[in-house]
Design a protein around this motif. Sequence first.
Motif, PDB file in Angstrom:
ATOM      1  N   ALA A  42       0.877  -1.075  -0.083  1.00  0.00           N
ATOM      2  CA  ALA A  42      -0.043   0.004  -0.092  1.00  0.00           C
ATOM      3  C   ALA A  42       0.934   1.279   0.216  1.00  0.00           C
ATOM      4  O   ALA A  42       1.917   0.999   0.325  1.00  0.00           O
ATOM      5  N   GLY A  43       0.417   2.363  -0.713  1.00  0.00           N
ATOM      6  CA  GLY A  43       1.115   3.512  -0.518  1.00  0.00           C
ATOM      7  C   GLY A  43       1.311   4.094   0.892  1.00  0.00           C
ATOM      8  O   GLY A  43       0.422   4.186   1.698  1.00  0.00           O
ATOM      9  N   MET A  44       2.768   4.370   1.014  1.00  0.00           N
ATOM     10  CA  MET A  44       2.937   4.899   2.409  1.00  0.00           C
ATOM     11  C   MET A  44       4.101   5.949   2.179  1.00  0.00           C
ATOM     12  O   MET A  44       5.159   5.768   1.755  1.00  0.00           O
ATOM     13  N   SER A  45       3.817   7.114   2.909  1.00  0.00           N
ATOM     14  CA  SER A  45       4.908   8.343   3.066  1.00  0.00           C
ATOM     15  C   SER A  45       5.684   7.906   4.113  1.00  0.00           C
ATOM     16  O   SER A  45       5.308   7.571   5.187  1.00  0.00           O
ATOM     17  N   GLU A  76       4.928   5.976  -1.934  1.00  0.00           N
ATOM     18  CA  GLU A  76       4.283   7.206  -0.965  1.00  0.00           C
ATOM     19  C   GLU A  76       3.521   7.972  -2.072  1.00  0.00           C
ATOM     20  O   GLU A  76       3.676   8.392  -3.243  1.00  0.00           O
ATOM     21  N   GLN A 119       1.791   6.774  -6.491  1.00  0.00           N
ATOM     22  CA  GLN A 119       0.363   7.505  -6.083  1.00  0.00           C
ATOM     23  C   GLN A 119       0.615   9.143  -6.210  1.00  0.00           C
ATOM     24  O   GLN A 119       1.537   9.512  -5.635  1.00  0.00           O
ATOM     25  N   ASN A 287      -7.139   0.700  14.591  1.00  0.00           N
ATOM     26  CA  ASN A 287      -5.668   0.975  14.162  1.00  0.00           C
ATOM     27  C   ASN A 287      -5.193   2.377  14.520  1.00  0.00           C
ATOM     28  O   ASN A 287      -4.253   2.256  15.086  1.00  0.00           O
ATOM     29  N   ARG A 288      -6.268   3.165  14.492  1.00  0.00           N
ATOM     30  CA  ARG A 288      -5.815   4.607  14.831  1.00  0.00           C
ATOM     31  C   ARG A 288      -6.489   5.383  15.622  1.00  0.00           C
ATOM     32  O   ARG A 288      -7.130   6.353  15.397  1.00  0.00           O
ATOM     33  N   ASN A 325      -8.074  -2.644   1.465  1.00  0.00           N
ATOM     34  CA  ASN A 325      -7.141  -2.564   2.398  1.00  0.00           C
ATOM     35  C   ASN A 325      -7.566  -1.920   4.091  1.00  0.00           C
ATOM     36  O   ASN A 325      -8.841  -1.618   3.777  1.00  0.00           O
ATOM     37  N   PHE A 347      -1.277  -4.125   1.762  1.00  0.00           N
ATOM     38  CA  PHE A 347      -0.803  -4.101   3.149  1.00  0.00           C
ATOM     39  C   PHE A 347       0.081  -2.891   3.394  1.00  0.00           C
ATOM     40  O   PHE A 347       1.006  -2.839   2.371  1.00  0.00           O
TER      41      PHE A 347
HETATM   42  C1  LIG Z   1       3.866   5.246   7.703  1.00  0.00           C
HETATM   43  C2  LIG Z   1       2.575   5.198   7.007  1.00  0.00           C
HETATM   44  C3  LIG Z   1       2.255   6.306   5.991  1.00  0.00           C
HETATM   45  C4  LIG Z   1       1.232   6.207   5.079  1.00  0.00           C
HETATM   46  N1  LIG Z   1       1.197   7.195   4.076  1.00  0.00           N
HETATM   47  C5  LIG Z   1       0.171   7.007   3.167  1.00  0.00           C
HETATM   48  C6  LIG Z   1       0.264   7.601   1.925  1.00  0.00           C
HETATM   49  O1  LIG Z   1       1.155   8.188   1.628  1.00  0.00           O
HETATM   50  N2  LIG Z   1      -0.777   7.528   1.060  1.00  0.00           N
HETATM   51  C7  LIG Z   1      -1.857   6.298   1.357  1.00  0.00           C
HETATM   52  O2  LIG Z   1      -2.646   6.381   0.413  1.00  0.00           O
HETATM   53  N3  LIG Z   1      -2.008   5.981   2.509  1.00  0.00           N
HETATM   54  C8  LIG Z   1      -1.009   6.109   3.424  1.00  0.00           C
HETATM   55  N4  LIG Z   1      -0.991   5.387   4.441  1.00  0.00           N
HETATM   56  C9  LIG Z   1      -2.001   4.190   4.829  1.00  0.00           C
HETATM   57  C10 LIG Z   1      -1.620   3.278   4.317  1.00  0.00           C
HETATM   58  O3  LIG Z   1      -1.360   2.836   2.768  1.00  0.00           O
HETATM   59  C11 LIG Z   1      -2.645   2.227   4.833  1.00  0.00           C
HETATM   60  O4  LIG Z   1      -4.148   2.376   4.179  1.00  0.00           O
HETATM   61  C12 LIG Z   1      -2.677   1.785   6.341  1.00  0.00           C
HETATM   62  O5  LIG Z   1      -1.569   1.544   6.832  1.00  0.00           O
HETATM   63  C13 LIG Z   1      -3.534   0.466   6.802  1.00  0.00           C
HETATM   64  O6  LIG Z   1      -3.236  -0.564   6.005  1.00  0.00           O
HETATM   65  P1  LIG Z   1      -2.667  -1.760   7.137  1.00  0.00           P
HETATM   66  O7  LIG Z   1      -3.396  -2.038   8.112  1.00  0.00           O
HETATM   67  O8  LIG Z   1      -2.207  -2.802   6.239  1.00  0.00           O
HETATM   68  O9  LIG Z   1      -1.433  -1.074   7.603  1.00  0.00           O
HETATM   69  C14 LIG Z   1       0.266   5.271   5.201  1.00  0.00           C
HETATM   70  C15 LIG Z   1       0.177   4.533   6.255  1.00  0.00           C
HETATM   71  C16 LIG Z   1       1.600   4.458   7.498  1.00  0.00           C
HETATM   72  C17 LIG Z   1       1.556   3.424   8.395  1.00  0.00           C
END
Ligand SMILES: Cc1cc2nc3c(=O)[nH]c(=O)nc-3n(C[C@H](O)[C@H](O)[C@H](O)COP(=O)(O)O)c2cc1C
Length: 398
Positions: A42-45, A76, A119, A287-288, A325, A347
């Motif tokens: 999954a996209g993550m910054s 990201e 993304q 989660n949050r 997701n 994930f």
């Molecule tokens: C460190 C971090 C950075 C994230 N950055 C982004 C992002 O840049 N773009 C996005 O669409 N979601 C972002 N997310 C959300 C994740 O893509 C995902 O939706 C979220 O972690 C839930 O999935 P999981 O339960 O598998 O971790 C971020 C999540 C984390 C933990």
Amino acid sequence: MMGCSSSQQDVSIQQNKKSSINPYFESSSLGSIKTKNRIIMAGMSRLRADPKTNIPNDLMAEYYSQRASFGAIITESSAISSNSNAFPGSGNIYTLEQVEGWKKVVDKVHQNGGKIIIQLFHCGRVALPSFIGGELPIAPSPIGLTTPHFFTKQSYPVPKEMNKQDILNVIEQFKNAAINAKKANFDGIQLHAGNGYLIDQFLRDGTNKRTDDYGGSIPNRARFLLEVIDSISQVFGYDKIGVRLTPTGRYNEMYDSNPLELVQYLLKQFEKRNLGFVELKRHDKTNRKNIQQSAADDGLVDPELQMPNFFDSIRGLYKGCIILNDGITYEEGLKLLQQNKGDFISFGRYAVSNPDLPQRFQNNWELSDADQNTFYRGGDKGYVDYLTYEQSQSKNKS
Ligand SMILES: Cc1cc2nc3c(=O)[nH]c(=O)nc-3n(C[C@H](O)[C@H](O)[C@H](O)COP(=O)(O)O)c2cc1C
């Protein structure tokens, strides 16, 4: 033909397959992007680029290429212009140097046999002026965030309401970013239309109070996203474009009065265009707790009541390719794939701490937990130093 092989299969074939093959490890396609399995990063910054230039660097190439065994990597959030940058330190895609930096990342992922999708996003109101050259952030309506910025604790200003020219400018910026992504050799594009950033601010009625063609009815609120998609389709083709939606998510103080109807409309429009894929992120409060506002506190209907069985609602509405997701475990994901509720599982946190997640799933190897303290900024630590299972085993032996 819609883009996802699994969704087109005869149900009886699906049933037979279920007994013999683990669907996580079937090859498939995200639109026309071929994947070796159905496990998506999954996209993550992670904010490891230089915060002044936002140029992707060698460390990022190392990080992404370590994860090349995923069916596809979504990067990201990558800002499309200097006034769309919510995150100093993200790898952006509007300067020549940024494109060159990304090309090195993409090449390394490809050399390791992976696929990588960028993304693209515009932060809209979720920006401090200091992040965007002192400008005022822009948004569909002049509604400011009330909670301060995550790191700096500074207050967000009330954004400037976008006029028609601002809208056309941003659509052009998305198209230029797509042209840049093509130059960098990305396999596809995901538009970030969730988590309360600009496109999402147009989609949901909590942040869109416009009275022109871009506000009011659902078709009007969806217009901006659809115009962006149509514009970038001239660069990548609909079959290589995906969209991320978080219709019930409350992150960044978002809310919509009828997310199911909104999703229903959007998925119909995506089908008409044979869009490559859509990723749906549910509202996972567990989660949050600290950053997701409770709907009940606002006197609003809880999103979980608006779309009570989120993953059950989607397949019946959409023939195309679906990624699911948020808070999904191996076991839940397996069930969702077996029941054909989605075609892929993405994930986030597991991908941070398990660079070899597909192999761990396949071999039933133990998973590592991610360290939240190193999610953002910093260097190697918590970024490229998570070991594969096999590396950790041989380290234990020595
Ligand atoms: C460190 C971090 C950075 C994230 N950055 C982004 C992002 O840049 N773009 C996005 O669409 N979601 C972002 N997310 C959300 C994740 O893509 C995902 O939706 C979220 O972690 C839930 O999935 P999981 O339960 O598998 O971790 C971020 C999540 C984390 C933990």
